[in-house]
Design a protein around this motif. Structure first.
Motif, mmCIF file in Angstrom:
data_model
loop_
_atom_site.group_PDB
_atom_site.id
_atom_site.type_symbol
_atom_site.label_atom_id
_atom_site.label_comp_id
_atom_site.label_asym_id
_atom_site.label_seq_id
_atom_site.Cartn_x
_atom_site.Cartn_y
_atom_site.Cartn_z
ATOM 1 N N VAL A 83 1.863 -1.455 5.139
ATOM 2 C CA VAL A 83 1.580 0.216 5.321
ATOM 3 C C VAL A 83 2.942 0.494 6.255
ATOM 4 O O VAL A 83 3.165 -0.291 7.296
ATOM 5 N N SER A 84 3.332 1.629 6.243
ATOM 6 C CA SER A 84 4.264 2.178 7.286
ATOM 7 C C SER A 84 3.702 2.627 8.459
ATOM 8 O O SER A 84 4.469 2.913 9.276
ATOM 9 N N ARG A 85 2.445 3.030 8.583
ATOM 10 C CA ARG A 85 1.990 3.641 9.838
ATOM 11 C C ARG A 85 0.549 2.980 10.103
ATOM 12 O O ARG A 85 -0.074 2.618 9.321
ATOM 13 N N LEU A 97 3.545 -4.149 9.081
ATOM 14 C CA LEU A 97 4.096 -2.873 9.283
ATOM 15 C C LEU A 97 5.285 -2.558 8.652
ATOM 16 O O LEU A 97 6.326 -3.318 9.230
ATOM 17 N N ALA A 98 5.484 -2.037 7.541
ATOM 18 C CA ALA A 98 6.811 -1.872 7.094
ATOM 19 C C ALA A 98 6.932 -0.691 5.849
ATOM 20 O O ALA A 98 5.580 -0.529 5.326
ATOM 21 N N ASP A 99 7.698 -0.205 5.364
ATOM 22 C CA ASP A 99 7.749 0.610 4.270
ATOM 23 C C ASP A 99 7.707 -0.286 3.036
ATOM 24 O O ASP A 99 8.771 -1.102 2.616
ATOM 25 N N SER A 100 6.650 -0.099 2.541
ATOM 26 C CA SER A 100 6.206 -0.887 1.246
ATOM 27 C C SER A 100 7.166 -0.834 0.079
ATOM 28 O O SER A 100 7.156 -1.599 -1.056
ATOM 29 N N LEU A 140 0.863 -1.071 0.053
ATOM 30 C CA LEU A 140 0.014 -0.037 0.140
ATOM 31 C C LEU A 140 0.894 1.368 -0.104
ATOM 32 O O LEU A 140 2.165 1.096 0.241
ATOM 33 N N SER A 141 0.331 2.317 -0.419
ATOM 34 C CA SER A 141 0.809 3.503 -0.530
ATOM 35 C C SER A 141 0.598 4.526 0.648
ATOM 36 O O SER A 141 -0.219 4.357 1.332
ATOM 37 N N ILE A 142 1.262 5.776 0.697
ATOM 38 C CA ILE A 142 0.965 6.670 1.698
ATOM 39 C C ILE A 142 -0.282 7.500 1.104
ATOM 40 O O ILE A 142 -1.156 8.032 1.965
ATOM 41 N N ASP A 143 -0.766 7.222 0.036
ATOM 42 C CA ASP A 143 -1.766 7.860 -0.890
ATOM 43 C C ASP A 143 -3.112 6.939 -0.629
ATOM 44 O O ASP A 143 -3.363 5.878 -1.272
#
Ligand SMILES: Cc1cc2nc3c(=O)[nH]c(=O)nc-3n(C[C@H](O)[C@H](O)[C@H](O)COP(=O)(O)O)c2cc1C
Length: 342
Positions: free
Chosen positions: A279-281, A303-306, A248-251
């Protein structure tokens, strides 16, 4: 809803259909692509009105065709196709009756790889031998065994060489799923396999996969372009994945778009694979988790930077371990098939 879906979709009143698959040697003198386009034109003209769906593969000098529809119409088209001089040595490798698995009238794949016709022939022979012995494989497993066979030694040691864990990966934006597969290939020192296929009108869809062994288990991780999710051939393979990983994205808008595509591709599947959102958060899981819950689909949180393949895999892989190997076997047991004669 398009007319095909209305008449033949899972929500239609149509009962079980006949399914057949064969392999044949191609006798094509000109461009394969042009010839496949000609076959597509015939198929669209004759198959669609008769309610026949088909997926056609050309690989290493062979055709593989999967057809489904009302038995009399299927037989009529098979009789015509069998007499076509553009192929010969036609061998039927699957026959069954059941619900439609192809969700649209036409799909095709032209696979260019370094194999010879003899390599393909060996696989056709092995499969045909097992089928003649009474083993029934699902159409997706037949396609996979002929086109994308698992060659990892770990899997060939198993009684059913197709019973390995398959994981689909798709990104909400960018090429993250392909980066993950490339990273896994490097990490395990194995080649990435590149494939392209096409539906009736859309542009080609690219997909990459990699086979490797980790934690005593054989895996195939497949990266898929977002716009390929709705193709009939892609959808037919979805029940065979243990999980579907969404990078997933931050968008959140992009995440929602991806979830909507996934939910459309999952429509009417009795046992859709669990989703794993990366996702990161933590709060970013809320939207995809709610959408999945509303449709009754399990959603697991990573939970990770995708965009970081290593960090994503470190979080995703432990979640994938909760999977019963037997549930994903290609032998048609849980899915309505059997060992013939039992
Ligand atoms: C491998 C292969 C698969 C084919 N699949 C179909 C098909 O699904 N439907 C179809 O109508 N024709 C198919 N054809 C073409 C038929 O053999 C035949 O040429 C065509 O149906 C003739 O119809 P037309 O002249 O009206 O186009 C296929 C041919 C080959 C070589």
């Amino acid at each position: 809803m398009d007319p095909w879906d209305q008449a033949h979709g899972a929500a239609s009143a149509e009962g079980p259909v006949a399914r057949i698959m064969y392999a044949s040697q191609a006798a094509i003198r000109h461009s394969v692509y042009q010839e496949m386009e000609r076959i597509r034109a015939s198929a669209v003209k004759h198959n669609e009105p008769a309610g026949i769906a088909t997926a056609l593969l050309h690989q290493s000098g062979w055709f593989v065709q999967w057809k489904e529809g009302p038995a009399p119409a299927l037989q009529k088209i098979m009789d015509r196709v069998a007499g076509d001089v553009r192929h010969f040595d036609l061998r039927v490798v699957h026959r069954s009756r059941g619900p439609r698995l192809l969700s649209g009238p036409w799909s095709m794949a032209i696979v260019q790889c370094g194999e010879t016709p003899a390599d393909m022939e060996m696989r056709v022979q092995q499969l045909k031998h097992q089928v003649d012995e009474g083993l029934q494989f699902s159409p997706a497993a037949v396609w996979r065994r002929l086109s994308t066979p698992m060659k990892h030694p770990g899997a060939t040691r198993q009684q059913d060489p197709d019973a390995f864990q398959r994981v689909l990966v798709c990104g909400a934006s960018g090429m993250g799923s392909f980066d993950l597969v490339a990273w896994l290939g490097e990490e395990h020192q194995v080649d990435v396999v590149h494939r392209r296929f096409a539906g009736a009108v859309e542009r080609d869809v690219g997909t990459d996969y990699v086979d490797f062994e980790q934690e005593g288990r054989v895996w195939r991780v497949i990266a898929m372009a977002r716009h390929g999710l709705h193709l009939p051939l892609t959808r037919a393979f979805i029940p065979d994945y243990s999980h579907f990983v969404l990078l997933l994205s931050i968008d959140q808008e992009r995440n929602e778009q991806l979830l909507q595509r996934v939910l459309r591709a999952y429509e009417f599947l009795p046992h859709p694979p669990a989703l794993i959102g990366v996702v990161s958060r933590p709060e970013m899981h809320a939207l995809p988790a709610a959408l999945a819950r509303r449709h009754g689909i399990p959603y697991l949180r990573a939970l990770a930077d995708s965009r970081d393949p290593q960090a994503s895999w470190a979080e995703v892989q432990p979640l994938l371990m909760h999977w019963q190997q037997a549930a994903n076997s290609s032998l048609m047991s849980g899915t309505g098939g059997m060992r013939i004669g039992q």
